[in-house]
Design a protein around this motif. Structure first.
Motif, short mmCIF file in Angstrom:
data_model
loop_
_atom_site.label_atom_id
_atom_site.label_comp_id
_atom_site.label_asym_id
_atom_site.label_seq_id
_atom_site.Cartn_x
_atom_site.Cartn_y
_atom_site.Cartn_z
N PHE A 81 -37.41 4.86 -21.02
CA PHE A 81 -36.79 4.29 -22.23
C PHE A 81 -36.45 3.03 -21.97
O PHE A 81 -35.85 2.66 -21.23
CB PHE A 81 -35.88 5.51 -23.01
CG PHE A 81 -36.26 6.59 -23.27
CD1 PHE A 81 -36.56 7.04 -24.69
CD2 PHE A 81 -36.53 7.76 -22.44
CE1 PHE A 81 -37.14 8.23 -24.84
CE2 PHE A 81 -37.01 9.02 -22.46
CZ PHE A 81 -37.25 9.32 -23.76
N TYR A 82 -36.97 2.01 -22.97
CA TYR A 82 -36.48 0.59 -22.81
C TYR A 82 -35.52 0.01 -23.84
O TYR A 82 -35.82 0.39 -25.16
CB TYR A 82 -37.80 -0.16 -22.98
CG TYR A 82 -38.62 0.13 -21.52
CD1 TYR A 82 -38.09 -0.73 -20.38
CD2 TYR A 82 -39.39 0.94 -21.49
CE1 TYR A 82 -39.02 -0.49 -19.32
CE2 TYR A 82 -40.19 1.40 -20.22
CZ TYR A 82 -39.99 0.62 -19.11
OH TYR A 82 -40.56 0.85 -17.93
N ARG A 83 -34.73 -0.67 -23.30
CA ARG A 83 -34.12 -1.32 -24.25
C ARG A 83 -33.81 -2.92 -24.05
O ARG A 83 -33.79 -3.23 -22.80
CB ARG A 83 -32.51 -0.69 -24.84
CG ARG A 83 -31.62 -0.50 -23.74
CD ARG A 83 -30.61 0.37 -24.13
NE ARG A 83 -29.65 0.38 -22.93
CZ ARG A 83 -28.28 -0.16 -23.13
NH1 ARG A 83 -27.93 -0.72 -24.33
NH2 ARG A 83 -27.59 -0.13 -22.21
N ARG A 84 -33.09 -3.56 -24.82
CA ARG A 84 -32.97 -5.17 -24.52
C ARG A 84 -31.84 -5.13 -23.66
O ARG A 84 -30.71 -4.36 -23.85
CB ARG A 84 -32.82 -5.96 -25.98
CG ARG A 84 -34.13 -6.04 -26.68
CD ARG A 84 -33.96 -6.68 -27.93
NE ARG A 84 -32.94 -7.66 -28.17
CZ ARG A 84 -33.08 -8.83 -28.89
NH1 ARG A 84 -34.52 -8.92 -29.15
NH2 ARG A 84 -32.35 -9.93 -28.92
N ASP A 85 -31.61 -6.27 -23.01
CA ASP A 85 -30.51 -6.61 -22.20
C ASP A 85 -30.01 -7.68 -22.93
O ASP A 85 -30.34 -8.98 -22.59
CB ASP A 85 -30.97 -6.95 -20.53
CG ASP A 85 -29.66 -7.25 -19.88
OD1 ASP A 85 -28.55 -7.98 -20.40
OD2 ASP A 85 -29.61 -7.13 -18.60
N GLU A 86 -29.02 -7.42 -23.99
CA GLU A 86 -28.65 -8.51 -24.93
C GLU A 86 -27.90 -9.84 -23.98
O GLU A 86 -27.91 -11.02 -24.24
CB GLU A 86 -27.98 -8.09 -25.68
CG GLU A 86 -28.17 -7.03 -26.65
CD GLU A 86 -29.68 -7.64 -27.59
OE1 GLU A 86 -29.63 -8.96 -27.60
OE2 GLU A 86 -30.31 -7.12 -28.07
#
Length: 100
Positions: A81-86
């Protein structure tokens, strides 16, 4: 300083789309069976489907974005699962808007 990996990551319309979708995953993806869209990220299978490409092709795009540090993957069961590195995205934006 901007590195080559970031420039490569930003040089693709499809990778920019992925970053845009991951900014607000609930607006762009249906709920998942495993993993929370916001907390855990979006399953790579859903990203591939929305992008209209095969899983291996999507995997290459995700690998480039990960190498640049713009997204992070979390393994849940057999899926990633992927999410942004803000934080990294803010850093890159600062570098892009600054003087070279």
């Amino acid at each position: 300083m901007l590195d080559v990996d970031v420039i490569k990551a930003l040089a693709s319309e499809k990778r920019l789309l992925i970053l845009e979708w991951l900014r607000d995953p609930e607006a762009h993806f249906a709920p998942q069976q495993d993993g929370d869209l916001v907390r855990d990220g979006v399953c790579s299978l859903l990203i591939a489907r929305k992008l209209g490409v095969s899983q291996p092709t999507c995997g290459e795009h995700l690998k480039v974005l990960s190498r640049a540090g713009l997204i992070r993957g979390t393994k849940i069961k057999q899926w990633v699962f992927y999410r942004r590195d803000e934080g990294r995205i803010a850093e890159v934006k600062g570098l892009l808007s600054g003087d070279w």
